[in-house]
Each structure stands twice: as C-alpha cells, then as structure tokens.
Design an enzyme around this catalytic site. Structure first.
Site, PDB file in Angstrom:
ATOM      1  N   HIS A  20     -34.090  12.506  23.600  1.00 22.33           N
ATOM      2  CA  HIS A  20     -34.729  11.186  23.595  1.00 22.33           C
ATOM      3  C   HIS A  20     -35.941  11.166  24.534  1.00 22.33           C
ATOM      4  O   HIS A  20     -36.077  10.281  25.392  1.00 22.33           O
ATOM      5  CB  HIS A  20     -33.726  10.098  24.000  1.00 22.33           C
ATOM      6  CG  HIS A  20     -34.100   8.735  23.477  1.00 22.33           C
ATOM      7  ND1 HIS A  20     -33.175   7.811  23.070  1.00 22.33           N
ATOM      8  CD2 HIS A  20     -35.316   8.135  23.293  1.00 22.33           C
ATOM      9  CE1 HIS A  20     -33.778   6.708  22.674  1.00 22.33           C
ATOM     10  NE2 HIS A  20     -35.086   6.887  22.782  1.00 22.33           N
ATOM     11  N   ARG A  24     -34.803   5.648  15.945  1.00 21.94           N
ATOM     12  CA  ARG A  24     -33.552   5.323  16.616  1.00 21.94           C
ATOM     13  C   ARG A  24     -32.419   6.111  15.968  1.00 21.94           C
ATOM     14  O   ARG A  24     -32.461   6.425  14.774  1.00 21.94           O
ATOM     15  CB  ARG A  24     -33.256   3.820  16.535  1.00 21.94           C
ATOM     16  CG  ARG A  24     -34.120   2.980  17.472  1.00 21.94           C
ATOM     17  CD  ARG A  24     -33.709   3.205  18.923  1.00 21.94           C
ATOM     18  NE  ARG A  24     -34.500   2.405  19.867  1.00 21.94           N
ATOM     19  CZ  ARG A  24     -35.563   2.838  20.505  1.00 21.94           C
ATOM     20  NH1 ARG A  24     -36.015   4.070  20.265  1.00 21.94           N
ATOM     21  NH2 ARG A  24     -36.192   2.075  21.374  1.00 21.94           N
TER      22      ARG A  24
END
Length: 309
Positions: free
Chosen positions: A272, A224
């Site tokens: 991502h 993350r």
C-alpha cells in the site's frame, strides 16, 4: 482556530511542523486529544476510530489525509452536515502516476517472465511488442486517473479510460457507464484500477470482468482492496486469462502470511505504497481550503457522500 491530526502513518510531527510553517495562527493538536473537544474546528485524519469524530461538536470540515474517503464513509457515526474533503495534492498525484507507469511498463516489458527466467537461470530473449500494440485502460478518470494517463502518453500506448459519467480527454478513448464497460475491457491489455471504493465499484475486479479482457491481460490495482475479488484473480491467473497482476491494496492489510499472493509467481505485491500524501505540499492545500472557508468561500474537493467521491 484549532485542527486535530490523526494519521496511522508516523508522520504527525511532519504534518504539525508543515502546518506551523504555513499557518502559524492555527493551533494544531495530534491524536489522541485530551483537551476540550469543543475547541477543535477542523480534523485532518486517516482511519480514525469509528465514532471518534462525533465527539467534536464544532467541526467545520473533515479533511482526509489520503485520496480515498471510504475510511470515513464506513463510519456510521460520522457527523452529519460536516463537509468531508478528499486529498488532492501534487505529491500524491505524482506518486500514483509514477507507480502506474512503473507497473504498466513492467508488464509491457515482460518483467514477470524475466524474473521467472532468472530463478531458473534461463537466458532467453522474449519478442517485445511495441507500446502502440497494447492498450492501457484506466478505471477511474478523476485527478489520479487523468494524470496517470497523461504520464503514459509519451510511451506510445493506446490509451483508454472508463468512468461512471462521460469524460473527454485528449488522446484517450473514453468510455462510461454500464453500456461502455464491456467495450472498454475488450480492448484493454493492461487494466489499471484507480476507482474510489463505493457500493457500485465494490468487487468490480471479478471473474466476469477478467473474462472480458483479452487473454493474458495484466491487472494493476492501486485503488482499494475491496475492488478485487482475490479468489477470482487467482483462478484467472491459473487459467492464463490473466497473465500477471501488480497489487498495492488488499482486503486485509497487512496481507496475511498464509495468503497465496505472497508466493504466486505471477503476482507483484507492494504494501500500500503506490502513493503517499506529502505533508509539505499537502498542507498548502489544506491551509488554502481552511482560509477559503473562513473567508466565507466554498471549499474545494468536497466529497458527495452519497456517491462516495
């Protein structure tokens, strides 16, 4: 039974079709939902607006579309007592392992250096170290971390892993807790972060961590964005303590146009995409869990919200 789908990725139709094929008796609705909130039994979501899920009084379970659940844990109005289930499915796991192997091999084979040589039109061979001369260390030994290490084994790297609690993995030197963190870092040439984002792991990739790695180590963050202190990485790259980084997640996404990572010659950026849930295989996991709950059995992969994973 009725299920509500909310995903920011434009795959709602694929999810609905896959659910219809695997569980035709389940009513499936896509967000935004304008029907009776009391009709919804299950929610399959990614980044729902804060407070959205509290409007459904009869929820039996909340399924995360992705492996992470921080997008749910950050909601102060998340319905209490409703189990949250993280996504564990073959397509997601395989995709992450592919990304980790690609990124680790890229750093191992000096691809950043060869890219720089290409820009300067330099033809020069670099002395290649054997894989056994490098240690790849993975932060996080859950389903994703374990599979990535398994996929790295055939290349011959020395493999290490770190987790909060003790783990045993064949062919992997495992460390755990605060006491094992420094020793894990000291031998790690390529550091891979696959941790869940919790208060304990927030900003774990920081200047102190980088300083404990061997000089010139590489960093791969596919966990993350909140794991990485971006300013500390830039300083470590400038000093040469970190030789290169591959980053798939960021504190602000999309990454702002003015961000220095865009132009940095020692940073590889991906938007991502390290791993994406595959609806066709993921729905089978969701359906099996719903059927398990409806039969009075325990759900699998339920999140401990106090721990964050």
């Amino acid at each position: 039974m009725a299920l509500l789908i909310k995903t920011d990725i434009d795959r709602g139709t694929a999810w609905a079709e896959a659910l219809a094929a695997n569980f035709p008796e389940l009513k499936v609705y896509t967000w935004p939902y304008e029907g009776d909130p009391a009709e919804i039994d299950y929610a399959l979501v990614w980044q729902p607006p804060e407070g959205e899920l509290k409007h459904y009084p009869n929820l039996k379970a909340i399924f995360s579309v992705g492996a992470g659940i921080d997008h749910l844990a950050s909601d102060p109005d998340l319905p209490q007592g409703v189990p949250v289930v993280r996504m564990v499915e073959p397509g997601l796991t395989a995709g992450m392992s592919e990304y980790v192997v690609w990124a680790a091999m890229s750093h191992h084979r000096f691809m950043l250096d060869y890219a720089a040589q290409r820009r300067e039109k330099v033809w020069e061979e670099l002395l290649q170290l054997p894989a056994e001369a490098r240690q790849v260390g993975v932060l996080g030994l859950g389903v994703l971390g374990r599979d990535a290490l398994e996929k790295l084994k055939p290349f011959g790297f020395r493999l290490a892993g770190w987790s909060r609690s003790p783990k045993t993995i064949s062919g992997v030197t495992c460390f755990h807790g605060i006491g094992g963190f420094d020793e894990f870092l000291a031998g790690t040439d390529i550091l891979v972060c696959l941790l869940p984002l919790t208060p304990e792991t927030e900003s774990i990739l920081n200047a102190e961590t980088f300083a404990k790695l061997p000089a010139g180590a590489a960093v791969i963050n596919a966990g993350r964005g909140g794991h990485l202190v971006e300013e500390d990485l830039l300083e470590a790259l400038e000093s040469g303590q970190i030789g290169g980084a591959t980053l798939d997640v960021f504190r602000e996404e999309p990454l702002p146009e003015e961000h220095p990572f865009w132009e940095h010659p020692r940073v590889v950026i991906t938007p991502h995409i390290a791993s994406m849930t595959v609806p066709e295989s993921a729905v089978r996991v969701v359906v099996a869990n719903i059927q398990r709950l409806e039969a009075g059995e325990a759900l699998q992969h339920v999140v401990d919200m106090n721990r964050g994973y």
